[in-house]
Design an enzyme around this catalytic site. Structure first.
Site, PDB file in Angstrom:
ATOM      1  N   PRO A  87       0.869  -1.858   0.445  1.00  0.00           N
ATOM      2  CG  PRO A  87      -0.714  -1.183   2.101  1.00  0.00           C
ATOM      3  CD  PRO A  87       0.666  -1.704   1.155  1.00  0.00           C
ATOM      4  CD  GLU A 118       1.047  -6.756   8.911  1.00  0.00           C
ATOM      5  OE1 GLU A 118       1.291  -5.492   8.626  1.00  0.00           O
ATOM      6  OE2 GLU A 118      -0.289  -6.449   9.611  1.00  0.00           O
ATOM      7  NE  ARG A 156      -7.704  -3.981 -21.608  1.00  0.00           N
ATOM      8  CZ  ARG A 156      -7.888  -3.003 -22.361  1.00  0.00           C
ATOM      9  NH1 ARG A 156      -7.519  -1.817 -22.232  1.00  0.00           N
ATOM     10  NH2 ARG A 156      -9.464  -2.594 -23.723  1.00  0.00           N
ATOM     11  CG  ASP A 171      -9.430   1.869 -23.202  1.00  0.00           C
ATOM     12  OD1 ASP A 171     -10.111   1.322 -23.361  1.00  0.00           O
ATOM     13  OD2 ASP A 171      -8.578   0.650 -23.487  1.00  0.00           O
TER      14      ASP A 171
HETATM   15  C1  LIG Z   1      -1.750  -6.735   5.668  1.00  0.00           C
HETATM   16  S1  LIG Z   1      -0.411  -6.400   4.094  1.00  0.00           S
HETATM   17  C2  LIG Z   1       0.593  -5.503   5.006  1.00  0.00           C
HETATM   18  C3  LIG Z   1       0.285  -3.745   4.713  1.00  0.00           C
HETATM   19  C4  LIG Z   1       1.545  -3.143   5.904  1.00  0.00           C
HETATM   20  N1  LIG Z   1       0.947  -3.887   6.947  1.00  0.00           N
HETATM   21  C5  LIG Z   1       1.148  -1.607   5.601  1.00  0.00           C
HETATM   22  O1  LIG Z   1       0.181  -1.029   6.362  1.00  0.00           O
HETATM   23  O2  LIG Z   1       1.725  -1.170   4.377  1.00  0.00           O
HETATM   24  C6  LIG Z   1      -0.081  -7.778   3.049  1.00  0.00           C
HETATM   25  C7  LIG Z   1       0.595  -7.124   1.783  1.00  0.00           C
HETATM   26  O3  LIG Z   1      -0.580  -7.021   1.143  1.00  0.00           O
HETATM   27  C8  LIG Z   1      -0.150  -6.636  -0.009  1.00  0.00           C
HETATM   28  N2  LIG Z   1      -1.300  -5.111   0.034  1.00  0.00           N
HETATM   29  C9  LIG Z   1      -2.228  -4.706   0.749  1.00  0.00           C
HETATM   30  N3  LIG Z   1      -2.339  -4.105  -0.127  1.00  0.00           N
HETATM   31  C10 LIG Z   1      -2.242  -3.008  -0.656  1.00  0.00           C
HETATM   32  C11 LIG Z   1      -2.324  -2.312  -2.014  1.00  0.00           C
HETATM   33  N4  LIG Z   1      -3.353  -1.294  -1.490  1.00  0.00           N
HETATM   34  N5  LIG Z   1      -1.537  -1.739  -2.117  1.00  0.00           N
HETATM   35  C12 LIG Z   1      -1.018  -3.192  -3.220  1.00  0.00           C
HETATM   36  N6  LIG Z   1      -0.460  -4.552  -2.042  1.00  0.00           N
HETATM   37  C13 LIG Z   1      -1.143  -4.733  -1.397  1.00  0.00           C
HETATM   38  C14 LIG Z   1       0.897  -6.096  -0.125  1.00  0.00           C
HETATM   39  O4  LIG Z   1       2.557  -7.169  -0.677  1.00  0.00           O
HETATM   40  C15 LIG Z   1       1.140  -6.095   1.411  1.00  0.00           C
HETATM   41  O5  LIG Z   1       2.884  -6.597   2.213  1.00  0.00           O
END
Ligand SMILES: C[S@@+](CC[C@H](N)C(=O)[O-])C[C@H]1O[C@@H](n2cnc3c(N)ncnc32)[C@H](O)[C@@H]1O
Length: 430
Positions: A87, A118, A156, A171
């Site tokens: 994220p 995590e 795509r 697009d």
């Molecule tokens: C529970 S999340 C960990 C979040 C982390 N503790 C944080 O708050 O940034 C577990 C994994 O899900 C994926 N993930 C979760 N949300 C995401 C998002 N918005 N974009 C991309 N990957 C995401 C990532 O690979 C991340 O390491």
């Protein structure tokens, strides 16, 4: 191109990879996919995750597990363009997809490393990531859905995956405008009919209608995208047609003055008139009203305008005179509203400005243009002088534009600075 995916949940990908265009791309040999289960990188009964150091409850994928996956997959398919998901990463947008598609094609090997739990030990991203991608400002349970989203979007763009290349180039988000609305049979559906021009067979008229509809949709619903995008002067003109007319008024009465901040009047200044007129001209403001009931102040404004709004001013400096042409002198706010209503046939929505929050008036953020513009009414941005607009005027406003702040406690901008900043945030192109 080979696509490697190193994941904790390999089974999530089977239906995804065996469906529709992604399956066809593999059948046609445009891409091959290699799925690696991260558990194959540890001994039986050995864990792929470990607790985080410091306080906290989460488990992280251990760095040696990721190292093993990267080494194994690169040994098989060559050096990869490696993408991690978080994220905290770079927001996935059409330009980012285009850039990833280009780099992945160049390398011939794209590796996706979605995390779970995590996430991964921070050092693996540092060591390996060519890109860390986020699919939005929210947290999912894992990176597998983001990895699939990236594949759906990126593939795509790989030649041959989508039948007709034009369907990709037209697009949404491939340029400054979103896609135009499209229709199919029946012509009449529950009383809603397909616009006649679309059925006319007139190619030029259809093209025009589509460009116009795309510009309108973008202005009203995706202005933040548009203002961050490079536009040609033709596209600028098309977009501007869909921005409702904007007016600016600077109040020299009905403002708070003096150390006790009591209702009163302020003096006009030539520097404010000049600068706000020039900002108004830059941002497409229809008219800039100077509001003062004081006869001596009105005389100053009239004298000033008599130079700039006549041939003498134009001869002296044409650009300045063009901006000063927007200035109108008025007695009070009601006169301003009446002038706008007369010109536009509708009363304006009033967007008041204040250095401080005001209770009871809906606060606007600087990406709320759609909320205001969809109401299809002229817009009046109201500025105060002295210590700001009196509460009675603020209460007449439909919205309050968010106070302008920096990361300090200093809160004393001049009206001409505040006007320039607010016009730029609301109507400017970055
Ligand atoms: C529970 S999340 C960990 C979040 C982390 N503790 C944080 O708050 O940034 C577990 C994994 O899900 C994926 N993930 C979760 N949300 C995401 C998002 N918005 N974009 C991309 N990957 C995401 C990532 O690979 C991340 O390491």
């Amino acid at each position: 191109m080979n696509i490697s995916i190193a994941t904790v949940f390999k089974e999530l990908y089977a239906p995804f990879l065996n469906t529709s265009l992604i399956k066809r791309a593999q059948d046609q040999g445009i891409i091959s996919v290699d799925l690696l289960n991260l558990f194959d990188c540890v001994q039986p009964k050995e864990r792929i995750d470990a607790p985080t150091f410091g306080h906290g409850t989460g488990m992280l994928i251990r760095p040696q597990v990721v190292e093993c996956a990267v080494d194994q997959l690169e040994k098989k398919h060559g050096e990869a363009y490696k993408i991690f998901f978080s994220p905290k990463g770079k927001k996935l947008t059409q330009p980012l997809l285009q850039s990833i598609a280009k780099k992945a094609q160049k390398k011939g090997h794209l590796m996706l490393l979605p995390a779970r739990y995590e996430g991964m030990d921070a050092r693996v991203e540092q060591a390996y990531a060519d890109e860390i991608v986020s699919v939005g400002d929210f947290v999912l349970m894992g990176g597998d859905v983001p990895a699939m989203m990236l594949l759906e979007g990126m593939l795509r763009l790989i030649p041959g995956v989508v039948g007709k290349p034009e369907s990709v180039t037209h697009d949404s988000f491939m340029g400054p405008f979103v896609d135009y609305p499209e229709y199919t049979e029946p012509v009449d559906w529950h009383g809603m009919t397909v616009p006649e021009v679309i059925r006319s067979g007139n190619h030029q008229a259809i093209k025009d209608w589509r460009e116009n509809a795309a510009a309108k949709d973008t202005v009203l619903h995706h202005f933040a995208w548009l203002k961050n995008h490079a536009v040609t002067s033709e596209q600028k003109k098309r977009a501007a047609q869909h921005i409702p007319p904007h007016y600016v008024a600077v109040m020299h009465s009905d403002v708070l003055v003096g150390p006790d901040k009591l209702p009163g009047t302020t003096s006009v200044t030539s520097i404010d008139m000049h600068d706000i007129a020039r900002s108004s001209c830059t941002y497409g403001i229809e008219q800039f009203f100077i509001v003062t009931p004081l006869k001596d102040q009105q005389e100053i404004v009239k004298r000033f305008l008599s130079f700039w709004q006549t041939s003498a001013g134009a001869e002296y400096n044409q650009n300045r005179s063009r901006a000063m042409d927007l200035v109108r002198l008025t007695e009070n706010l009601d006169e301003v509203i009446a002038a706008i209503e007369k010109k536009e046939g509708k009363k304006p929505l009033i967007l008041a400005t204040s250095a401080r929050p005001v209770e009871g008036v809906q606060l606007l953020f600087y990406d709320d243009q759609g909320l205001v513009w969809q109401q299809n009414r002229p817009v009046l941005i109201l500025f105060g002088t002295g210590s700001g607009l009196v509460p009675e005027l603020l209460e007449r406003a439909d919205y309050l534009m968010g106070p302008i702040n920096g990361f300090t406690d200093y809160n004393h901008l001049s009206v001409r600075s505040a006007a320039a900043i607010i016009m730029d945030r609301w109507l400017g192109i970055k």
